[in-house]
Design a protein around this motif. Structure first.
Motif, mmCIF file in Angstrom:
data_model
loop_
_atom_site.group_PDB
_atom_site.id
_atom_site.type_symbol
_atom_site.label_atom_id
_atom_site.label_comp_id
_atom_site.label_asym_id
_atom_site.label_seq_id
_atom_site.Cartn_x
_atom_site.Cartn_y
_atom_site.Cartn_z
ATOM 1 N N ASP A 34 0.831 -1.197 0.000
ATOM 2 C CA ASP A 34 0.000 0.000 0.000
ATOM 3 C C ASP A 34 0.869 1.251 0.000
ATOM 4 O OD1 ASP A 34 -2.323 -1.409 -0.024
ATOM 5 O OD2 ASP A 34 -2.548 -1.428 2.165
ATOM 6 N N GLY A 35 0.490 2.231 -0.807
ATOM 7 C CA GLY A 35 1.217 3.489 -0.859
ATOM 8 C C GLY A 35 2.329 3.518 -1.889
ATOM 9 N N GLU A 36 2.684 2.359 -2.455
ATOM 10 C CA GLU A 36 3.730 2.315 -3.480
ATOM 11 C C GLU A 36 3.132 2.578 -4.858
ATOM 12 O OE1 GLU A 36 7.018 -0.581 -3.307
ATOM 13 O OE2 GLU A 36 5.849 -1.525 -1.735
ATOM 14 N N LYS A 37 3.837 3.375 -5.646
ATOM 15 C CA LYS A 37 3.364 3.679 -6.992
ATOM 16 C C LYS A 37 3.672 2.536 -7.959
ATOM 17 C CE LYS A 37 3.447 8.734 -7.343
ATOM 18 N NZ LYS A 37 4.032 9.885 -8.083
ATOM 19 N N ILE A 38 2.758 2.325 -8.889
ATOM 20 C CA ILE A 38 3.029 1.421 -9.992
ATOM 21 C C ILE A 38 4.050 2.099 -10.896
ATOM 22 C CG2 ILE A 38 2.030 0.401 -12.079
ATOM 23 C CD1 ILE A 38 1.293 -1.079 -9.573
ATOM 24 N N MET A 55 1.976 10.762 -28.373
ATOM 25 C CA MET A 55 1.658 9.463 -27.797
ATOM 26 C C MET A 55 2.266 9.340 -26.400
ATOM 27 S SD MET A 55 2.366 5.735 -29.483
ATOM 28 C CE MET A 55 4.100 5.771 -29.003
ATOM 29 N N LYS A 56 3.518 9.759 -26.272
ATOM 30 C CA LYS A 56 4.191 9.742 -24.961
ATOM 31 C C LYS A 56 3.420 10.604 -23.960
ATOM 32 C CE LYS A 56 6.934 12.808 -23.864
ATOM 33 N NZ LYS A 56 7.972 13.845 -23.768
ATOM 34 N N ASN A 57 2.999 11.786 -24.399
ATOM 35 C CA ASN A 57 2.256 12.682 -23.505
ATOM 36 C C ASN A 57 0.937 12.068 -23.066
ATOM 37 O OD1 ASN A 57 4.282 14.580 -23.702
ATOM 38 N ND2 ASN A 57 3.290 15.757 -25.318
ATOM 39 N N GLY A 58 0.293 11.322 -23.976
ATOM 40 C CA GLY A 58 -0.943 10.628 -23.617
ATOM 41 C C GLY A 58 -0.715 9.594 -22.528
ATOM 42 N N GLU A 62 -2.279 10.049 -18.601
ATOM 43 C CA GLU A 62 -3.157 9.028 -18.032
ATOM 44 C C GLU A 62 -2.513 8.378 -16.812
ATOM 45 O OE1 GLU A 62 -6.328 6.691 -17.168
ATOM 46 O OE2 GLU A 62 -6.238 8.428 -18.520
ATOM 47 N N ALA A 63 -1.204 8.142 -16.874
ATOM 48 C CA ALA A 63 -0.508 7.543 -15.727
ATOM 49 C C ALA A 63 -0.604 8.459 -14.509
ATOM 50 C CB ALA A 63 0.949 7.275 -16.076
ATOM 51 N N LYS A 64 -0.517 9.753 -14.749
ATOM 52 C CA LYS A 64 -0.625 10.721 -13.655
ATOM 53 C C LYS A 64 -1.999 10.623 -12.995
ATOM 54 C CE LYS A 64 0.133 15.626 -12.620
ATOM 55 N NZ LYS A 64 0.465 16.973 -13.199
ATOM 56 N N LYS A 65 -3.032 10.485 -13.831
ATOM 57 C CA LYS A 65 -4.386 10.332 -13.290
ATOM 58 C C LYS A 65 -4.497 9.056 -12.446
ATOM 59 C CE LYS A 65 -6.635 12.632 -17.218
ATOM 60 N NZ LYS A 65 -7.509 12.411 -18.402
ATOM 61 N N GLN A 66 -3.759 8.022 -12.869
ATOM 62 C CA GLN A 66 -3.814 6.730 -12.178
ATOM 63 C C GLN A 66 -2.887 6.690 -10.970
ATOM 64 O OE1 GLN A 66 -5.235 3.566 -13.385
ATOM 65 N NE2 GLN A 66 -5.828 4.038 -15.480
ATOM 66 N N GLY A 67 -2.063 7.747 -10.811
ATOM 67 C CA GLY A 67 -1.112 7.758 -9.704
ATOM 68 C C GLY A 67 0.082 6.870 -9.942
ATOM 69 N N LYS A 280 -4.480 2.491 -19.728
ATOM 70 C CA LYS A 280 -5.699 1.876 -19.196
ATOM 71 C C LYS A 280 -5.665 0.355 -19.375
ATOM 72 C CE LYS A 280 -8.794 5.856 -19.658
ATOM 73 N NZ LYS A 280 -9.950 6.457 -20.382
ATOM 74 N N ALA A 281 -5.133 -0.097 -20.509
ATOM 75 C CA ALA A 281 -5.025 -1.534 -20.752
ATOM 76 C C ALA A 281 -4.052 -2.171 -19.764
ATOM 77 C CB ALA A 281 -4.564 -1.792 -22.187
ATOM 78 N N ALA A 282 -2.912 -1.513 -19.531
ATOM 79 C CA ALA A 282 -1.939 -2.023 -18.558
ATOM 80 C C ALA A 282 -2.557 -2.088 -17.161
ATOM 81 C CB ALA A 282 -0.700 -1.143 -18.546
ATOM 82 N N SER A 283 -3.339 -1.070 -16.819
ATOM 83 C CA SER A 283 -4.037 -1.026 -15.533
ATOM 84 C C SER A 283 -4.962 -2.233 -15.387
ATOM 85 C CB SER A 283 -4.832 0.275 -15.432
ATOM 86 O OG SER A 283 -5.722 0.237 -14.339
ATOM 87 N N ASP A 284 -5.704 -2.516 -16.434
ATOM 88 C CA ASP A 284 -6.644 -3.644 -16.395
ATOM 89 C C ASP A 284 -5.908 -4.978 -16.251
ATOM 90 O OD1 ASP A 284 -8.856 -2.022 -16.586
ATOM 91 O OD2 ASP A 284 -9.094 -2.255 -18.751
#
Length: 306
Positions: A34-38, A55-58, A62-67, A280-284
Motif C-alpha cells: 500500500d502506498g507504493e506507486k506502480i 503518444m508519450k504525452n498521452g 493518463e498515468a498521472k491520473k492513475q497515480g 488503461k489496458a496495462a491497468s486492467d
C-alpha cells in the motif's frame, strides 16, 4: 502459560504478514505494498517525431491520473538500442512495459525477456512478431492505407501514376499501411515508384527529389506518415511540379498544411488517445482483468474544408 503466549505471538506475526500482502487495485497480487506507486516503462521508437511525442504525452497524462510513475526511453529509431533500453527498464523493476517498436521482429527478444519476468507488455501503434503481448493499441493501419488509396483514386481517376514513400522496413505500421494502400492501388492506380524514407522528413525530401527525377509524370504520392509527406511536399514545391500528396498520422504540421491547401490529405490518428488507452489496458491487466487482443483508436481522413 508460556506456551499460550508463544502461540498468540506466532499467530500475530502470521496475521501481520498476511495483511502486508494486500496490494493496490491495479498491482499484481503481492507485488506492491500500500502506498507504493506502480512503475510503467515506456519505450518509444523515436521522440524526433511529433506523433510519438503526443503518444508519450498521452501515456504520461493518463498515468498521472492513475497515480503511476512512468520511465520513458527513446530508441532513436535504433532497434538494437531499443532492445537494450527495454532490458534496462526491466532491471529497474517496472510493473508494466509499454513498447512502440522500431522494428517488429528485432523487439521480439526484449518482449520475451519481459515475459520471462512476468511483466505484462502492451504495444503501441506497432506490433511485435514474437512474444506474449497483452494487447496492441493502434489505429487500423490497413484501413488507413485503403482510405489514402481511395482518396487518390477519387481525386485523379483510375490508372493515375503514383509514388509511395514507405516507412521503416520491418515496422508493422509500414507493412500494414502499405498493404491497405495496395489493396486499392493495385486495382485502381499505377504505382510507378516505391522507396523507403524511414518515417523521416529529411529523408522524405531527399527520396522525393530522386523519385521526381526518375518519374516526371507522377500525379500523386502516398507517404506512410506525415513527416515523409511534408518532406516530399518540400521537394515537390522546389521542383515547381503539381503533385497531390497524402500523409498518415494527422500531426499538427500536417493538419495545418491541409488547412492551407498544401497537403491534399492526411489519415489522422489520435496518438494521445493511443497512449491513454495503453495505460488503461496495462491497468486492467495488472488488476487481473481481461483485455481485447487489439484495441483500436479511430481514424479520420482530414481534407481541406470547402
Amino acid at each position: 502459560m508460556k506456551k499460550a503466549l508463544l502461540l498468540i505471538m506466532s499467530l500475530s506475526v502470521f496475521l501481520l504478514g498476511a495483511c502486508s500482502l494486500e496490494s493496490p487495485s491495479w498491482a499484481k497480487p503481492g507485488k506492491k505494498g500500500d502506498g507504493e506507486k506502480i512503475k510503467i516503462g515506456l519505450s518509444v521508437s523515436t521522440l524526433n517525431n511529433p506523433f510519438f511525442v503526443s503518444m508519450k504525452n498521452g501515456v504520461i497524462d493518463e498515468a498521472k491520473k492513475q497515480g503511476a510513475e512512468v520511465i520513458v526511453v527513446d530508441a532513436q529509431n535504433d532497434s538494437a538500442k531499443q532492445v537494450n533500453d527495454v532490458e534496462d527498464l526491466l532491471q529497474q523493476g517496472i510493473d508494466a512495459l509499454l513498447i512502440n517498436p522500431t522494428d517488429s521482429a528485432a523487439i521480439s527478444t526484449a518482449v520475451q525477456s519481459a515475459n520471462n519476468l512476468e511483466v505484462p507488455v502492451v504495444t503501441l501503434d506497432r506490433s511485435t512478431d514474437k512474444g506474449d503481448v497483452a494487447t496492441l493499441v493502434a489505429s487500423d493501419n490497413v484501413k488507413g492505407g485503403q482510405m489514402a488509396g481511395d482518396f487518390i483514386a477519387e481525386k485523379l481517376g483510375e490508372g493515375a501514376k503514383v509514388a509511395e514513400l514507405e516507412g521503416v522496413p520491418g515496422a508493422s505500421a509500414t507493412r500494414e499501411r502499405g498493404k491497405g494502400f495496395h489493396n486499392v492501388a493495385d486495382e485502381k492506380l499505377d504505382v510507378v515508384a516505391k522507396q523507403t524514407a524511414d518515417f523521416d522528413r529529411t529523408k522524405g525530401l531527399n527520396v522525393m527529389e530522386n523519385v521526381l527525377q526518375g518519374n516526371p509524370d507522377i500525379k500523386a504520392v502516398f507517404a506512410h506518415n506525415d513527416e515523409m509527406a511534408l518532406g516530399a511536399l518540400q521537394a515537390i514545391n522546389s521542383s515547381g511540379r503539381d503533385v497531390l500528396v497524402v500523409g498518415f498520422d494527422g500531426n499538427e504540421d500536417a493538419i495545418n498544411a491541409v488547412k492551407e491547401g498544401k497537403l491534399a490529405a492526411t489519415v489522422a490518428q489520435q496518438p494521445d488517445l493511443i497512449g491513454e488507452l495503453a495505460v488503461k489496458a496495462a491497468s486492467d491487466v495488472l488488476a487481473g482483468k481481461k483485455v481485447e487482443e487489439k484495441i483500436a483508436a479511430p481514424l479520420k481522413l482530414m481534407v481541406k474544408e470547402e
